[in-house]
Design a protein around this motif. Structure first.
Motif, PDB file in Angstrom:
ATOM      1  N   VAL A   1      48.376 -17.696 -27.402  1.00  0.00           N
ATOM      2  CA  VAL A   1      49.364 -16.806 -26.785  1.00  0.00           C
ATOM      3  C   VAL A   1      50.718 -17.138 -27.402  1.00  0.00           C
ATOM      4  CG1 VAL A   1      50.540 -16.098 -24.678  1.00  0.00           C
ATOM      5  CG2 VAL A   1      48.093 -16.633 -24.617  1.00  0.00           C
ATOM      6  N   LEU A   2      51.299 -16.163 -28.070  1.00  0.00           N
ATOM      7  CA  LEU A   2      52.619 -16.332 -28.655  1.00  0.00           C
ATOM      8  C   LEU A   2      53.606 -15.460 -27.885  1.00  0.00           C
ATOM      9  CD1 LEU A   2      54.613 -17.287 -30.837  1.00  0.00           C
ATOM     10  CD2 LEU A   2      53.875 -15.327 -32.228  1.00  0.00           C
ATOM     11  N   ALA A   3      54.558 -16.094 -27.238  1.00  0.00           N
ATOM     12  CA  ALA A   3      55.577 -15.361 -26.481  1.00  0.00           C
ATOM     13  C   ALA A   3      56.896 -15.469 -27.237  1.00  0.00           C
ATOM     14  CB  ALA A   3      55.715 -15.936 -25.077  1.00  0.00           C
ATOM     15  N   TYR A   4      57.478 -14.319 -27.590  1.00  0.00           N
ATOM     16  CA  TYR A   4      58.758 -14.346 -28.294  1.00  0.00           C
ATOM     17  C   TYR A   4      59.864 -14.918 -27.395  1.00  0.00           C
ATOM     18  CZ  TYR A   4      56.521 -11.405 -31.831  1.00  0.00           C
ATOM     19  OH  TYR A   4      55.687 -10.922 -32.820  1.00  0.00           O
ATOM     20  N   ASP A   5      59.720 -14.739 -26.097  1.00  0.00           N
ATOM     21  CA  ASP A   5      60.671 -15.305 -25.138  1.00  0.00           C
ATOM     22  C   ASP A   5      60.041 -16.543 -24.494  1.00  0.00           C
ATOM     23  OD1 ASP A   5      62.373 -15.966 -23.075  1.00  0.00           O
ATOM     24  OD2 ASP A   5      62.506 -13.960 -22.232  1.00  0.00           O
ATOM     25  N   PRO A   6      60.621 -17.748 -24.700  1.00  0.00           N
ATOM     26  CA  PRO A   6      60.037 -18.973 -24.107  1.00  0.00           C
ATOM     27  C   PRO A   6      59.909 -18.888 -22.589  1.00  0.00           C
ATOM     28  CG  PRO A   6      61.714 -19.535 -25.725  1.00  0.00           C
ATOM     29  CD  PRO A   6      61.804 -18.057 -25.521  1.00  0.00           C
ATOM     30  N   GLY A   7      60.793 -18.138 -21.945  1.00  0.00           N
ATOM     31  CA  GLY A   7      60.715 -17.995 -20.487  1.00  0.00           C
ATOM     32  C   GLY A   7      59.428 -17.326 -20.048  1.00  0.00           C
ATOM     33  N   GLU A   8      58.959 -16.378 -20.861  1.00  0.00           N
ATOM     34  CA  GLU A   8      57.712 -15.699 -20.527  1.00  0.00           C
ATOM     35  C   GLU A   8      56.522 -16.643 -20.695  1.00  0.00           C
ATOM     36  OE1 GLU A   8      57.622 -12.229 -22.949  1.00  0.00           O
ATOM     37  OE2 GLU A   8      59.423 -11.353 -22.054  1.00  0.00           O
ATOM     38  N   ALA A   9      56.588 -17.518 -21.682  1.00  0.00           N
ATOM     39  CA  ALA A   9      55.525 -18.522 -21.856  1.00  0.00           C
ATOM     40  C   ALA A   9      55.476 -19.456 -20.653  1.00  0.00           C
ATOM     41  CB  ALA A   9      55.762 -19.315 -23.140  1.00  0.00           C
ATOM     42  N   GLU A  10      56.644 -19.889 -20.182  1.00  0.00           N
ATOM     43  CA  GLU A  10      56.694 -20.777 -19.021  1.00  0.00           C
ATOM     44  C   GLU A  10      56.184 -20.068 -17.771  1.00  0.00           C
ATOM     45  OE1 GLU A  10      60.679 -22.178 -18.742  1.00  0.00           O
ATOM     46  OE2 GLU A  10      60.562 -23.361 -20.587  1.00  0.00           O
ATOM     47  N   ALA A  11      56.504 -18.787 -17.627  1.00  0.00           N
ATOM     48  CA  ALA A  11      56.017 -18.021 -16.476  1.00  0.00           C
ATOM     49  C   ALA A  11      54.497 -17.913 -16.501  1.00  0.00           C
ATOM     50  CB  ALA A  11      56.652 -16.635 -16.463  1.00  0.00           C
ATOM     51  N   LEU A  12      53.936 -17.682 -17.682  1.00  0.00           N
ATOM     52  CA  LEU A  12      52.485 -17.579 -17.809  1.00  0.00           C
ATOM     53  C   LEU A  12      51.810 -18.903 -17.468  1.00  0.00           C
ATOM     54  CD1 LEU A  12      49.967 -15.998 -18.695  1.00  0.00           C
ATOM     55  CD2 LEU A  12      50.413 -16.804 -21.035  1.00  0.00           C
TER      56      LEU A  12
END
Length: 568
Positions: free
Chosen positions: A362-373
């Motif tokens: 999973v590559l999230a361009y926004d690190p915040g979205e990665a943390e939310a996931l």
């Protein structure tokens, strides 16, 4: 058990109920001690009038024997009463510490709003102070007993004098009690400031290496100094209030003693009191000073206990962060983990599927979205806070209990937490794991050098938080621990940020090989090209949505934004 402890008063009342056996026995003995001590000046007065003044030697010897018995009773009553009283305090403090730790470690989380440093302060300090209510109960009852016995003795000697003590002492206590709310507020402010300073210290120590790396340690030190100065100011205000209260207690107590002694002397000059009675009255008046001062001191103790109990109640009475279901372990399905139109924080209608034996990136361009996931997959988000459904083996996660969900999905956070103890204990994480499995996990995480660099190997002792390892070593040991657990689905968030490129490539190959061979599902939330290269497919998140999904090499070739993000 602790769900109804929503106020400091409830915590204090339960403490008294829970320790009632020790409290009642200790209080009875302390009351006996105070009653016996109040009778000492009475006994001396009787000896003077009945034996000394009359020259009756047998009466004198018998009186001295009785006085010795009285001292024996008061000495042993205090010894065992105080022991029971302190035992009740320490037992209650221990019970509170265990409950606070249990609440803090509850896998459901809690809504107390406290940071780790706050929890540490409550466990270390507030639990002990809250338990002081048990001591307050004992010494207050003993002080009241002493005052009552002294007043009755004074009534026997002279009714007006006895009434003066009986009426005067409650007035003194009520006047001193007027400061109790202020003492409670100042004590609460002091505990809050000290806890905030402790929390900041924990945060700074945890991130000390990062702070040094970016040159921010001096700013952090100034921030801590400011917090510490505020805590000092609040503590000094609380100490000033306590000192004022103690000074008033001593002053009022002295004036009351002088008044009683003066009246007794005047009565003796009029011939209404004998020498023995005068000695008894003055002795009683002087003795009454101690229980009155004890009651004043109890006001301070109770104020501190009440303030701390309020902080304890914030934890013990906090509602769980998540409310899992009751379903047990589901039967394995082809899709071990699936997100169906999930929305949370920055995520919007995210659909991701992880099959058995598959490595999904999973590559999230926004690190915040990665943390939310990651937070969502870790079960840290209340059901009412996200849309859509997270399926675990085809069953909605909210229908399963905590053990069932976490028995299938294990999330290894980016910030690795190691514990004081051996490497073996950290790798096994409390489970019974064969050494062969542990060493295989270490090899897959490319962490053999951590074992080989020390003569004790896997039995090497780690200091607190694994501080005697480098950042990369801690990260690899954390990864090895997750691999040794062998969960059906393993979610890793940037597991190689602290290692060099060569080691990262070794980890990627070892991780993918071990998980795929075992038929386990794996989710790699990362932008590392070495890790994405070993995935079967990659889901790309942009503005909360999955905008692309496919093999890493195809995305590199067809998506310029993906290529730029991964290869920069």
């Amino acid at each position: 058990m602790a769900g109804d402890l929503t106020s400091g008063g409830a915590v204090l009342r339960r403490a008294l109920r829970r320790q009632r056996g020790k409290v009642l026995a200790g209080t009875a003995l302390l009351c006996t001690h105070q009653a016996a001590e109040a009778l000492v000046p009475v006994a001396i007065g009787v000896i003077i009038d009945r034996a000394v003044a009359t020259g009756d030697v047998p009466a004198l010897l018998l009186s001295l024997a009785g006085l010795a018995l009285l001292f024996t009773v008061l000495a042993y009553a205090y010894r065992f009463g105080a022991r029971l009283n302190y035992a009740a305090v320490e037992t209650e403090a221990h019970a509170l510490r265990v409950e606070i730790a249990t609440s803090a470690l509850d896998p459901r989380g809690h809504r107390s709003g406290m940071r780790d440093g706050d929890l540490l302060a409550v466990t270390a300090s507030d639990a002990e102070l809250s338990a002081l209510v048990v001591r307050v109960a004992g010494i207050c009852a003993a002080a009241v007993t002493a005052i009552v016995v002294a007043a009755v003795a004074l009534l026997v000697v002279d009714v007006p004098l006895g009434l003066g003590v009986l009426l005067g002492v409650p007035v003194v206590v009520i006047l001193l009690q007027r400061m109790a709310p202020l003492l409670t507020r100042r004590s609460a402010s002091q505990q809050e400031a000290l806890a905030a300073t402790t929390a900041l210290a924990v945060d700074l120590v945890t991130g000390l290496r990062v702070l040094r790396g970016i040159g921010a340690q001096h700013h952090a030190a100034r921030q801590y100094a400011a917090a510490s100065r505020h805590a000092l100011d609040v503590t000094l205000r609380a100490a000033t209030t306590k000192g004022l209260h103690l000074g008033l207690t001593t002053t009022v107590n002295g004036l009351f003693l002088a008044a009683v002694a003066g009246v007794a002397g005047w009565l003796a000059l009029q011939g209404r009191l004998t020498i023995g009675e005068l000695v008894a009255v003055v002795g009683l008046a002087q003795f009454v000073a101690e229980p009155v001062q004890t009651l004043g001191y109890s006001v301070q103790l109770f104020a501190m206990a009440r303030a701390s109990a309020g902080r304890v109640a914030r934890i013990l009475g906090a509602a769980p962060l998540i409310r899992p279901g009751t379903g047990g372990q589901p039967e394995p399905s082809p899709a071990r983990l699936a997100l169906d139109n999930v929305g949370y924080a920055g995520l919007d209608d995210v659909c991701v599927r992880v099959n058995a034996g598959e490595v999904v990136g999973v590559l999230a361009y926004d690190p915040g979205e990665a943390e939310a996931l990651v937070a969502l997959l870790a079960g840290q988000v209340p059901r009412e806070d996200y849309r859509g459904t997270v399926y675990v083996d085809g069953v909605p996660a909210e229908d399963l209990d905590i053990d069932a969900v976490r028995g299938t999905v294990l999330v290894e956070q980016h910030d690795v937490a190691l514990f004081e103890g051996t490497l073996r204990a950290n790798l096994a994480a409390g489970a019974t794991v064969d050494d062969t499995v542990l060493h295989a996990a270490v090899r897959a995480a490319a962490a053999q050098d951590v074992l080989e660099a020390h003569p004790h190997g896997i039995d090497r002792v780690l200091t607190e938080r694994g501080a005697n390892l480098s950042g990369g070593q801690r990260q690899r040991i954390g990864l090895a621990r997750a691999l040794a657990a062998d969960p059906p689905v393993l979610v890793l968030h940037n597991p190689t940020t602290a290692v060099d490129a060569v080691t990262e490539a070794l980890i990627a190959e070892g991780l993918a090989g071990a998980r795929t061979a075992a038929g386990r599902g794996t989710v790699l939330v990362t932008n590392s090209p070495a890790l994405l290269r070993v995935t079967h497919r990659v889901a790309v998140l942009d503005r909360g949505r999955v905008i692309a999904e496919g093999p890493h090499e195809e995305l590199l070739a067809s998506d310029a934004r993906y290529r730029e993000e991964v290869l920069r």
